[in-house]
Design a protein around this motif. Structure first.
Motif, PDB file in Angstrom:
ATOM      1  N   UNK A  23     -12.406 104.071 -62.528  1.00  0.00           N
ATOM      2  CA  UNK A  23     -13.000 102.811 -62.082  1.00  0.00           C
ATOM      3  C   UNK A  23     -14.436 102.710 -62.587  1.00  0.00           C
ATOM      4  N   UNK A  24     -14.916 101.503 -62.790  1.00  0.00           N
ATOM      5  CA  UNK A  24     -16.287 101.349 -63.272  1.00  0.00           C
ATOM      6  C   UNK A  24     -17.283 101.953 -62.272  1.00  0.00           C
ATOM      7  N   UNK A  25     -18.337 102.522 -62.803  1.00  0.00           N
ATOM      8  CA  UNK A  25     -19.340 103.158 -61.952  1.00  0.00           C
ATOM      9  C   UNK A  25     -20.105 102.094 -61.161  1.00  0.00           C
ATOM     10  N   UNK A  26     -20.417 102.463 -59.933  1.00  0.00           N
ATOM     11  CA  UNK A  26     -21.210 101.553 -59.102  1.00  0.00           C
ATOM     12  C   UNK A  26     -22.674 101.757 -59.404  1.00  0.00           C
ATOM     13  N   UNK A  27     -23.429 100.695 -59.346  1.00  0.00           N
ATOM     14  CA  UNK A  27     -24.866 100.788 -59.515  1.00  0.00           C
ATOM     15  C   UNK A  27     -25.475 101.339 -58.245  1.00  0.00           C
ATOM     16  N   UNK A  28     -26.331 102.311 -58.415  1.00  0.00           N
ATOM     17  CA  UNK A  28     -26.990 102.918 -57.271  1.00  0.00           C
ATOM     18  C   UNK A  28     -28.485 102.745 -57.455  1.00  0.00           C
ATOM     19  N   UNK A  29     -29.119 102.187 -56.471  1.00  0.00           N
ATOM     20  CA  UNK A  29     -30.566 102.016 -56.546  1.00  0.00           C
ATOM     21  C   UNK A  29     -31.228 103.312 -56.085  1.00  0.00           C
ATOM     22  N   UNK A  30     -32.115 103.810 -56.912  1.00  0.00           N
ATOM     23  CA  UNK A  30     -32.792 105.059 -56.601  1.00  0.00           C
ATOM     24  C   UNK A  30     -34.249 104.751 -56.277  1.00  0.00           C
ATOM     25  N   UNK A  31     -34.645 105.163 -55.119  1.00  0.00           N
ATOM     26  CA  UNK A  31     -36.041 105.016 -54.714  1.00  0.00           C
ATOM     27  C   UNK A  31     -36.599 106.416 -54.551  1.00  0.00           C
ATOM     28  N   UNK A  32     -37.566 106.745 -55.375  1.00  0.00           N
ATOM     29  CA  UNK A  32     -38.092 108.091 -55.344  1.00  0.00           C
ATOM     30  C   UNK A  32     -39.612 108.060 -55.424  1.00  0.00           C
ATOM     31  N   UNK A  33     -40.288 108.860 -54.605  1.00  0.00           N
ATOM     32  CA  UNK A  33     -41.738 108.925 -54.688  1.00  0.00           C
ATOM     33  C   UNK A  33     -42.196 109.829 -55.842  1.00  0.00           C
ATOM     34  N   UNK A  34     -41.273 110.478 -56.527  1.00  0.00           N
ATOM     35  CA  UNK A  34     -41.631 111.389 -57.608  1.00  0.00           C
ATOM     36  C   UNK A  34     -41.897 110.586 -58.874  1.00  0.00           C
ATOM     37  N   UNK A  35     -43.017 110.851 -59.507  1.00  0.00           N
ATOM     38  CA  UNK A  35     -43.367 110.185 -60.760  1.00  0.00           C
ATOM     39  C   UNK A  35     -43.332 111.242 -61.861  1.00  0.00           C
ATOM     40  N   UNK A  36     -42.612 110.966 -62.915  1.00  0.00           N
ATOM     41  CA  UNK A  36     -42.483 111.902 -64.014  1.00  0.00           C
ATOM     42  C   UNK A  36     -43.400 111.443 -65.133  1.00  0.00           C
ATOM     43  N   UNK A  37     -44.229 112.356 -65.621  1.00  0.00           N
ATOM     44  CA  UNK A  37     -45.138 112.027 -66.723  1.00  0.00           C
ATOM     45  C   UNK A  37     -44.957 113.033 -67.848  1.00  0.00           C
ATOM     46  N   UNK A  38     -45.351 112.639 -69.027  1.00  0.00           N
ATOM     47  CA  UNK A  38     -45.259 113.490 -70.207  1.00  0.00           C
ATOM     48  C   UNK A  38     -46.674 113.875 -70.611  1.00  0.00           C
TER      49      UNK A  38
END
Length: 70
Positions: A23-38
């Motif tokens: 079945x098609x994947x469901x969209x999941x909203x991700x709310x995260x306080x983690x910020x990824x930087x390079x």
């Protein structure tokens, strides 16, 4: 003697099985306080010892993929 690359990628002799439709994947909203930087620099320095280590372990495979060293 088989090439090293051929040892890792071999066609399957088994007939292809029918794949189940998933079945098609469901969209999941991700709310995260983690910020990824390079923070890596644009050019990464590589030491001669690191180059020698890679060549020692992967030299034959790299020669098969890219051709012999000039």
């Amino acid at each position: 003697m088989a090439s090293l690359a051929a040892m890792y990628v071999q066609p399957s002799s088994e007939p292809q099985r029918r794949r189940r439709r998933t079945p098609p994947a469901r969209r999941v909203e991700v709310r995260s306080p983690i910020r990824i930087t390079d923070t890596w620099p644009e050019d990464l320095p590589i030491t001669p010892a690191e180059v020698r280590a890679v060549e020692a372990w992967l030299g034959e495979v790299l020669d098969e993929v890219f051709g012999p060293r000039l």
